[in-house]
Design an enzyme around this catalytic site. Structure first.
Site, short mmCIF file in Angstrom:
data_model
loop_
_atom_site.label_atom_id
_atom_site.label_comp_id
_atom_site.label_asym_id
_atom_site.label_seq_id
_atom_site.Cartn_x
_atom_site.Cartn_y
_atom_site.Cartn_z
N GLU A 96 -4.17 10.33 -12.17
CA GLU A 96 -3.98 10.35 -10.71
C GLU A 96 -3.66 8.92 -10.32
OE1 GLU A 96 -5.05 9.38 -7.16
OE2 GLU A 96 -6.86 10.63 -7.24
N CYS A 130 -6.27 6.67 -2.03
CA CYS A 130 -5.06 6.95 -2.81
C CYS A 130 -4.06 7.83 -2.08
CB CYS A 130 -5.43 7.56 -4.16
SG CYS A 130 -6.52 8.99 -4.05
N GLU A 227 3.18 0.68 -2.04
CA GLU A 227 1.87 1.05 -1.51
C GLU A 227 1.09 -0.21 -1.15
OE1 GLU A 227 -1.83 3.92 -2.97
OE2 GLU A 227 -0.66 2.88 -4.48
#
Length: 325
Positions: A96, A130, A227
């Site tokens: 992930e 996340c 990000e």
């Protein structure tokens, strides 16, 4: 939360657990181990190994006795782990990884809700999340009002001690991360994005950063692609009625962890949900996970699932026994 998601499936499937917490967040994992002893878990079932990723994490990914490894973290480190797992003993892997989750807000949305949940999508847990909405696409006709309302609400946020329940916005995890976020904001200004609010460290002890809003973010900019993992709202405008155009822009990323859409038109919501290239799509909500709903990414956000029945299957093997008598 990550500890709970990974550990629950691993243990429920009948395995023993070796868990290395993130180097900067070891205390909850150690407390979890202490509580597991009090709960009566047999010795050796739950094992916590604090340490750096480069040493402890690398050793786990190479270890010949480990048959399954699950990892939550950056895409770059995920690639290294996958390589080590392959070379060592072909470990089963679930990853992930990074995200740049798009949140599309149409002009037929319930605006109050979109503002409130859009802020939660970005600022929850100081942006250290996340699935945080890494980029907001707001339809042109409501763009200016949306931005104005967001800034008004940010000004009401209480910045302070994260253990005080009245606090809305706490400190970043560590100094290096705060400095990285400030550099991220500098890069945005340099490239020509409009800094509407924030972008600075709060003048008080601790690693506090102002909730930040950028507008006029174009597709080629650093802010649109990378990000932040921090409390930085990145807003881009899209033309009224251009559903396919905004979908193309939202999908123009190597990441595919989560996404969201706000609209009162259920047909539009279903069309957009189908077309978004992401493991999770939130419709008229955000950050709403459920223990029964599988969670995981596509593309370079990784593969494999946490939560749901799929998470159990990550920690199980299928065996066929053919018997004749």
């Amino acid at each position: 939360m990550m500890l709970a998601w990974k550990s629950a499936a691993c243990l429920a499937a009948g395995n023993t657990l070796v868990l290395k917490p993130a180097q900067v967040t070891p205390l909850t994992a150690l407390k979890f181990a202490e509580l597991s002893v009090k709960a009566g878990f047999p010795k050796g079932v739950i094992n916590i190994i604090p340490g750096s990723g480069g040493i402890a994490g690398q050793r786990l990914s190479e270890h010949p006795d480990i048959r399954k490894l699950g990892f939550t973290g950056s895409t770059a480190i995920g690639k290294q782990i996958m390589k080590s797992c392959a070379v060592s003993n072909l470990k089963k892997v679930s990853l992930e990884l990074g995200g740049k989750s798009p949140l599309i807000i149409f002009n037929d949305c319930e605006l109050d809700k979109a503002v409130r949940m859009g802020m939660g999508a970005v600022f929850f847990n100081k942006g250290e999340n996340c699935i945080a909405a890494g980029r907001l696409f707001v339809e042109e006709s409501i763009h200016d009002e949306f931005v104005t309302r967001v800034v008004e609400e940010i000004k009401k946020m209480k910045i302070g001690d994260p253990l005080d329940r009245s606090t809305d916005h706490g400190p970043q995890n560590h100094q290096a991360h705060l400095e990285k976020l400030l550099q991220y904001c500098e890069a945005g200004v340099k490239e020509g994005a409009t800094l509407v609010y924030g972008g600075r460290q709060v003048h008080r002890p601790g690693f506090f950063m102002e909730p930040t809003v950028f507008t006029d973010v174009e597709d080629h900019m650093y802010l649109a692609k990378e990000e932040s993992f921090g409390p930085i709202m990145v807003i881009s405008k899209f033309q009224n009625g251009d559903i396919d155009g905004v979908l193309q822009r939202a999908n123009n990323t190597e990441y595919g962890l989560a996404s969201g859409v706000f609209t009162r038109d259920i047909s539009k919501a279903m069309y957009v949900s189908e077309k978004l290239e992401a493991g999770t799509v939130f419709v008229n909500t955000y950050n709403k996970t459920d223990v029964a709903a599988p969670f995981g990414g596509v593309k370079q956000s990784g593969f494999g699932k946490d939560l749901g029945e799929e998470a159990l299957n990550e920690y199980l093997k299928t065996k066929t026994v053919t018997l004749e008598y």
